[in-house]
Write a protein that holds these residues in place. Structure first.
Motif, PDB file in Angstrom:
ATOM      1  N   GLU A  75       0.846  -1.206   0.000  1.00  0.00           N
ATOM      2  CA  GLU A  75       0.000   0.000   0.000  1.00  0.00           C
ATOM      3  C   GLU A  75       0.881   1.256   0.000  1.00  0.00           C
ATOM      4  OE1 GLU A  75      -3.292   1.085  -0.174  1.00  0.00           O
ATOM      5  OE2 GLU A  75      -2.325   3.048   0.069  1.00  0.00           O
ATOM      6  N   GLU A  76       0.549   2.162  -0.876  1.00  0.00           N
ATOM      7  CA  GLU A  76       1.314   3.407  -0.984  1.00  0.00           C
ATOM      8  C   GLU A  76       1.158   4.311   0.247  1.00  0.00           C
ATOM      9  OE1 GLU A  76       0.167   5.662  -4.399  1.00  0.00           O
ATOM     10  OE2 GLU A  76       1.253   7.439  -3.749  1.00  0.00           O
ATOM     11  N   GLY A  77      -0.053   4.365   0.791  1.00  0.00           N
ATOM     12  CA  GLY A  77      -0.323   5.296   1.887  1.00  0.00           C
ATOM     13  C   GLY A  77       0.028   4.709   3.251  1.00  0.00           C
ATOM     14  N   PRO A  78      -0.147   5.513   4.304  1.00  0.00           N
ATOM     15  CA  PRO A  78       0.206   5.054   5.654  1.00  0.00           C
ATOM     16  C   PRO A  78      -0.848   4.128   6.261  1.00  0.00           C
ATOM     17  CG  PRO A  78      -0.690   7.282   5.730  1.00  0.00           C
ATOM     18  CD  PRO A  78      -0.634   6.904   4.273  1.00  0.00           C
ATOM     19  N   HIS A  79      -0.439   3.381   7.297  1.00  0.00           N
ATOM     20  CA  HIS A  79      -1.362   2.513   8.035  1.00  0.00           C
ATOM     21  C   HIS A  79      -1.747   3.246   9.324  1.00  0.00           C
ATOM     22  CE1 HIS A  79      -2.293  -1.837   9.566  1.00  0.00           C
ATOM     23  NE2 HIS A  79      -3.356  -1.081   9.484  1.00  0.00           N
ATOM     24  N   LEU A  80      -2.934   3.795   9.360  1.00  0.00           N
ATOM     25  CA  LEU A  80      -3.359   4.629  10.488  1.00  0.00           C
ATOM     26  C   LEU A  80      -4.665   4.095  11.062  1.00  0.00           C
ATOM     27  CD1 LEU A  80      -2.761   8.066   8.732  1.00  0.00           C
ATOM     28  CD2 LEU A  80      -1.466   7.170  10.667  1.00  0.00           C
ATOM     29  N   PRO A  81      -4.903   4.326  12.356  1.00  0.00           N
ATOM     30  CA  PRO A  81      -6.196   3.909  12.900  1.00  0.00           C
ATOM     31  C   PRO A  81      -7.333   4.690  12.250  1.00  0.00           C
ATOM     32  CG  PRO A  81      -4.691   4.663  14.635  1.00  0.00           C
ATOM     33  CD  PRO A  81      -4.032   4.962  13.336  1.00  0.00           C
ATOM     34  N   LEU A  82      -8.516   4.082  12.254  1.00  0.00           N
ATOM     35  CA  LEU A  82      -9.689   4.722  11.650  1.00  0.00           C
ATOM     36  C   LEU A  82      -9.898   6.132  12.211  1.00  0.00           C
ATOM     37  CD1 LEU A  82     -12.230   4.415   9.864  1.00  0.00           C
ATOM     38  CD2 LEU A  82     -13.379   3.381  11.821  1.00  0.00           C
ATOM     39  N   ASP A  83      -9.659   6.287  13.535  1.00  0.00           N
ATOM     40  CA  ASP A  83      -9.947   7.582  14.154  1.00  0.00           C
ATOM     41  C   ASP A  83      -8.683   8.420  14.378  1.00  0.00           C
ATOM     42  OD1 ASP A  83      -9.145   5.676  15.921  1.00  0.00           O
ATOM     43  OD2 ASP A  83     -11.042   5.633  17.030  1.00  0.00           O
ATOM     44  N   SER A  84      -7.710   8.291  13.487  1.00  0.00           N
ATOM     45  CA  SER A  84      -6.482   9.100  13.632  1.00  0.00           C
ATOM     46  C   SER A  84      -6.757  10.577  13.374  1.00  0.00           C
ATOM     47  CB  SER A  84      -5.405   8.605  12.668  1.00  0.00           C
ATOM     48  OG  SER A  84      -5.824   8.838  11.336  1.00  0.00           O
ATOM     49  N   ALA A  85      -7.862  10.898  12.733  1.00  0.00           N
ATOM     50  CA  ALA A  85      -8.240  12.298  12.489  1.00  0.00           C
ATOM     51  C   ALA A  85      -9.757  12.352  12.429  1.00  0.00           C
ATOM     52  CB  ALA A  85      -7.662  12.785  11.167  1.00  0.00           C
ATOM     53  N   ALA A  86     -10.330  13.522  12.739  1.00  0.00           N
ATOM     54  CA  ALA A  86     -11.793  13.657  12.684  1.00  0.00           C
ATOM     55  C   ALA A  86     -12.258  13.470  11.236  1.00  0.00           C
ATOM     56  CB  ALA A  86     -12.200  15.035  13.194  1.00  0.00           C
ATOM     57  N   HIS A  87     -13.444  12.826  11.107  1.00  0.00           N
ATOM     58  CA  HIS A  87     -13.986  12.538   9.781  1.00  0.00           C
ATOM     59  C   HIS A  87     -14.211  13.829   9.011  1.00  0.00           C
ATOM     60  CE1 HIS A  87     -15.587  10.035   6.802  1.00  0.00           C
ATOM     61  NE2 HIS A  87     -16.849  10.055   7.147  1.00  0.00           N
ATOM     62  N   PHE A  88     -13.788  13.851   7.737  1.00  0.00           N
ATOM     63  CA  PHE A  88     -13.931  15.002   6.835  1.00  0.00           C
ATOM     64  C   PHE A  88     -13.188  16.255   7.316  1.00  0.00           C
ATOM     65  CE2 PHE A  88     -17.705  12.626   5.217  1.00  0.00           C
ATOM     66  CZ  PHE A  88     -17.252  12.506   3.909  1.00  0.00           C
ATOM     67  N   LEU A 105      -5.194  15.517   4.706  1.00  0.00           N
ATOM     68  CA  LEU A 105      -3.738  15.489   4.564  1.00  0.00           C
ATOM     69  C   LEU A 105      -3.192  14.093   4.824  1.00  0.00           C
ATOM     70  CD1 LEU A 105      -2.758  18.852   6.295  1.00  0.00           C
ATOM     71  CD2 LEU A 105      -2.901  18.367   3.843  1.00  0.00           C
ATOM     72  N   GLN A 106      -3.798  13.375   5.797  1.00  0.00           N
ATOM     73  CA  GLN A 106      -3.287  12.048   6.166  1.00  0.00           C
ATOM     74  C   GLN A 106      -3.675  10.960   5.177  1.00  0.00           C
ATOM     75  OE1 GLN A 106      -4.964  10.924   9.936  1.00  0.00           O
ATOM     76  NE2 GLN A 106      -3.475  12.092  11.133  1.00  0.00           N
ATOM     77  N   LYS A 107      -4.935  10.997   4.707  1.00  0.00           N
ATOM     78  CA  LYS A 107      -5.498   9.791   4.096  1.00  0.00           C
ATOM     79  C   LYS A 107      -6.004   9.946   2.666  1.00  0.00           C
ATOM     80  CE  LYS A 107      -6.846   7.718   8.493  1.00  0.00           C
ATOM     81  NZ  LYS A 107      -7.951   7.344   9.379  1.00  0.00           N
ATOM     82  N   TYR A 108      -5.946  11.167   2.114  1.00  0.00           N
ATOM     83  CA  TYR A 108      -6.432  11.354   0.741  1.00  0.00           C
ATOM     84  C   TYR A 108      -5.252  11.476  -0.219  1.00  0.00           C
ATOM     85  CZ  TYR A 108     -11.299  12.577   2.020  1.00  0.00           C
ATOM     86  OH  TYR A 108     -12.599  12.568   2.467  1.00  0.00           O
ATOM     87  N   VAL A 126      -3.869   2.695   4.112  1.00  0.00           N
ATOM     88  CA  VAL A 126      -4.305   1.300   4.243  1.00  0.00           C
ATOM     89  C   VAL A 126      -5.834   1.320   4.417  1.00  0.00           C
ATOM     90  CG1 VAL A 126      -4.253  -0.750   5.726  1.00  0.00           C
ATOM     91  CG2 VAL A 126      -2.121   0.440   5.127  1.00  0.00           C
ATOM     92  N   GLY A 127      -6.521   0.614   3.529  1.00  0.00           N
ATOM     93  CA  GLY A 127      -7.989   0.631   3.512  1.00  0.00           C
ATOM     94  C   GLY A 127      -8.542   1.496   2.391  1.00  0.00           C
ATOM     95  N   GLY A 128      -7.692   2.336   1.781  1.00  0.00           N
ATOM     96  CA  GLY A 128      -8.121   3.156   0.640  1.00  0.00           C
ATOM     97  C   GLY A 128      -9.357   3.988   0.967  1.00  0.00           C
ATOM     98  N   GLY A 129     -10.243   4.091   0.000  1.00  0.00           N
ATOM     99  CA  GLY A 129     -11.427   4.944   0.137  1.00  0.00           C
ATOM    100  C   GLY A 129     -12.331   4.548   1.298  1.00  0.00           C
ATOM    101  N   SER A 130     -12.270   3.282   1.723  1.00  0.00           N
ATOM    102  CA  SER A 130     -13.178   2.843   2.799  1.00  0.00           C
ATOM    103  C   SER A 130     -12.875   3.557   4.118  1.00  0.00           C
ATOM    104  CB  SER A 130     -13.084   1.335   2.998  1.00  0.00           C
ATOM    105  OG  SER A 130     -11.871   0.990   3.643  1.00  0.00           O
ATOM    106  N   GLU A 131     -11.668   4.105   4.246  1.00  0.00           N
ATOM    107  CA  GLU A 131     -11.302   4.784   5.503  1.00  0.00           C
ATOM    108  C   GLU A 131     -11.903   6.182   5.576  1.00  0.00           C
ATOM    109  OE1 GLU A 131      -9.523   2.956   7.757  1.00  0.00           O
ATOM    110  OE2 GLU A 131      -9.745   1.397   6.227  1.00  0.00           O
TER     111      GLU A 131
END
Ligand SMILES: Cc1cc2nc3c(=O)[nH]c(=O)nc-3n(C[C@H](O)[C@H](O)[C@H](O)COP(=O)(O)OP(=O)(O)OC[C@H]3O[C@@H](n4cnc5c(N)ncnc54)[C@H](O)[C@@H]3O)c2cc1C
Length: 484
Positions: free
Chosen positions: A42-55, A61-64, A86-91
Motif C-alpha cells: 500500500e502506498e499510503g500510511p497505516h493509520l487507525p480509523l480515528d487518527s483524524a476527525a472525519h472530513f 492530509l493524512q489519508k487522501y 491502508v484501507g483506501g477509500g473505505s477509511e
C-alpha cells in the motif's frame, strides 16, 4: 527533497496484491486464507480509523491522495477525491451501502458480455463480504436533515429510502464504528498470515522467467526512501480506478486500459429550513431519493459547520448564515453518470492526467436533476435553497426553480465526485474489455485486476459494495482454478 538509500530491499511471495482498498483487501484476505503466501503493498500510511476527525483537513492530509485534490480536465471539469492509506477509500468514505441494482448488472452483461453477473449469482459474495464488514440501518430515528429529504420526496410522490451503511452502531450515543477495511478485512488478512507493507508505492511491473517483478519505493516519513524489489507468481492490481490504469500503462500494458474511466459527477445545494434540522452530535445522514434512477440520484451530504462553509462558497454574500443559522441548514446532492475519461501518464509527472470527454446530454440531465432536488427541498420545508454553482441565484420559492439554467457548464469547481470506476472493464467483448469476466488481464499470465477499475460502468448507487462483491467472486474464481 526525498533521499534514496542505496539499499535495495528484496521480497518475494506467491501472490502480491497492490493496493489495500476494498478491492485489494478482500482479494488479499481470500488468497491468504486459501493458504497462499500473500504480500499486500500500500502506498499510503497505516493509520487507525480515528487518527483524524472525519472530513477534517487533517484527515485529508493524512489519508487522501494529493491532500484531496484530483481534477479531470475537459470542457467540463470534475474535482474528484480518492483515499490513499491502508484501507483506501473505505477509511474516508461515509460507508453508504447498496448491492448492485439488477438493471445495472443487466446492462453490463449486455454491453460487455460480462459473464456470471446475475443478482442471484452475486448474492453469496455480497453476503460473505457483509458477514465481515457489517452493514446496518440507523438504530433509531435519522437526523432531521436526512428524514426531511425523504419527507419532501414523498410529498411529491417520489420514492425515497433510508440507505444502510457499512457500520456497527453502538456505544453511549450510538456513535459506533465504521466498517472500513482497516477495521475488518485487513485484520482478517493479517490473522491469516498475510504480510502488509505500507508507505510503499509500486512504480512498474515486469514479467520475466515466469514471474512478476515489481519495482517499488518505500518512503517512511522522516526516514530515507528505499527501493524495494518484489517478485511474485501472480499479482492483483487494486490501486483504484485512476491509479490502476496508470501503473499498467507505465508498465507497457495498454490494451483497453484507461480509456473508459467514469464518474458519478455531483452537484450540491444547501437548504435553509424553517426549523432546526442539524445538531452537532447528529449521526451521518442516510436518506436517498430513488425516483429518477438510473438517470440521476439524490441524497444528503455530511453537513457539519466546516463543510457547510465549503458548500456555500458559491454564495459568499450569504456565508454569515453558516455562523448564525447552521442548525437550520443541510447539504444535499444530485449525481448522474459521466461520459468516459482517459487516464494517461505524462513524462516526468508522478500522477496521471485525466481527460474527460464532453457530453452535453449528461450535463443537461444533471441540470434537470438539480431542479428536481430543489423541488424536493422546498417540499421538505426549505425557505431558501443555495445551488452550489457560482453565479446561480438563491432560490426563495419553488417558482424560482425556473430561473436555473437547462444545462451545467461545469467550468468552475461546481462538479465534484467521490465515485470513480470502469477504467479497465471486465467482460468477454475483447473490443472494449481489459480483462476477462473474472478480472484476468487479456494476454498477460498471472496478472489480475481487483478494484473499481473492473466495473463495466457506473453503479448508479454507492459503489463500495459492488467493488467488494466482485473482488470476492473473482478471487474465489482464481483460487478455485489455481490461477490457471
Ligand atoms: C470521500 C469519499 C466518500 C465516498 N463515499 C462512499 C460511500 O458512502 N459509499 C460507497 O459505497 N462508496 C463511497 N466512496 C467510494 C469508495 O470508497 C470506493 O468505491 C472504493 O474505495 C474503491 O475501492 P478500490 O479498492 O477500487 O480503490 P481504493 O479504495 O481507491 O484503494 C486503492 C488503494 O491503492 C493504493 N495505491 C494506488 N496506487 C498504488 C501504487 N502504485 N502502489 C501501492 N498502492 C497504491 C491507494 O493508496 C489506495 O489506498 C467514497 C469515496 C470517497 C473518496
Amino acid at each position: 527533497m526525498i533521499q534514496t538509500d542505496n539499499v535495495v530491499e528484496k521480497m518475494s511471495s506467491d501472490i502480491a496484491v497492490i493496493g489495500s482498498g476494498p478491492g485489494g483487501a478482500v482479494t488479499a484476505t481470500l488468497c491468504a486464507e486459501a493458504g497462499h503466501n500473500v504480500l499486500m503493498i500500500e502506498e499510503g500510511p497505516h493509520l487507525p480509523l480515528d487518527s483524524a476527525a472525519h472530513f477534517s483537513h487533517q484527515e485529508m492530509l493524512q489519508k487522501y491522495r494529493g491532500g484531496g485534490v484530483g481534477l479531470a480536465l475537459g470542457r467540463a471539469m470534475i474535482a474528484y477525491v480518492e483515499g490513499r492509506c491502508v484501507g483506501g477509500g473505505s477509511e474516508v468514505n461515509r460507508g453508504l451501502y447498496h448491492r448492485t441494482p439488477g438493471v445495472i448488472l443487466e446492462r453490463w452483461r449486455r454491453e460487455f458480455a460480462a459473464e456470471g453477473l446475475m443478482p442471484e449469482a452475486l448474492a453469496p459474495h455480497f453476503a460473505a463480504c457483509e458477514a465481515t464488514a457489517r452493514v446496518e440501518f440507523l438504530p433509531g430515528d435519522a437526523p432531521l436533515m436526512s428524514s426531511r429529504l425523504a419527507d419532501g420526496a414523498r410529498a411529491l410522490g417520489w420514492e425515497a429510502i433510508e440507505a444502510q451503511r457499512l457500520f456497527r452502531y453502538g456505544g453511549p450515543s450510538n456513535e459506533g464504528r465504521k466498517q472500513s477495511m482497516s477495521e475488518t478485512f485487513v485484520p482478517r488478512f493479517l490473522r491469516a498470515g498475510g504480510r502488509l507493507i505500507a508507505e510503499t508505492r509500486v512504480s512498474r511491473l515486469r514479467h520475466s522467467g515466469g514471474k512478476w517483478h515489481l519495482t517499488a519505493r518505500r518512503s517512511r516519513e522522516g526516514g530515507p526512501a528505499r527501493q524495494v524489489e518484489i517478485t511474485a507468481e501472480n499479482i492483483f492490481v487494486a490501486c483504484g480506478a485512476v491509479m490502476t490504469p496508470s501503473l499498467l500503462r507505465r508498465s507497457g500494458i495498454k490494451r483497453n486500459i484507461g480509456n473508459s474511466l467514469r464518474f458519478h459527477p455531483m452537484l450540491k445545494a444547501v437548504a435553509l429550513f424553517d426549523t432546526e434540522v442539524n445538531r452537532s452530535d447528529d449521526l451521518d445522514p442516510v436518506h436517498q431519493i430513488k425516483a429518477f434512477e438510473p438517470r440521476f440520484s439524490m441524497g444528503c451530504s455530511f453537513s457539519k459547520r466546516p463543510t457547510l462553509a465549503l458548500a456555500m462558497t458559491a454564495h459568499p454574500e450569504h456565508m454569515r448564515l453558516v455562523e448564525s443559522d447552521w442548525k437550520r441548514m443541510g447539504i444535499y446532492y444530485v449525481q448522474n453518470m459521466s461520459a468516459p475519461a482517459y487516464v494517461r501518464n505524462l513524462p516526468g509527472f508522478r500522477d496521471p492526467l485525466v481527460v474527460l470527454r464532453h457530453d452535453p446530454a449528461q450535463l443537461a440531465e444533471l441540470a434537470e436533476g438539480l431542479k428536481r432536488l430543489c423541488e424536493a427541498l422546498f417540499a421538505a420545508g426549505a425557505v431558501r435553497v443555495f445551488p452550489g454553482v457560482e453565479g446561480y441565484p438563491v432560490l426563495h420559492s419553488p417558482s424560482d426553480i425556473a430561473k436555473l439554467p437547462d444545462t451545467v457548464r461545469g467550468t468552475g469547481s461546481s462538479l465534484t465526485s467521490v465515485h470513480v470506476f470502469s477504467s479497465c472493464p471486465m467482460g468477454e467483448d475483447r473490443s472494449k474489455c481489459a480483462t476477462d469476466s473474472f478480472g484476468r488481464v487479456q494476454g498477460a499470465e498471472g496478472l489480475y485486476l481487483a478494484d473499481a477499475s473492473l466495473l463495466c460502468g457506473p453503479t448508479m448507487v454507492n459503489p463500495q459494495g459492488t467493488v467488494m462483491a466482485i473482488a470476492h467472486r473473482n478471487a474465489m474464481h482464481a483460487i478455485e482454478r489455481r490461477f490457471h
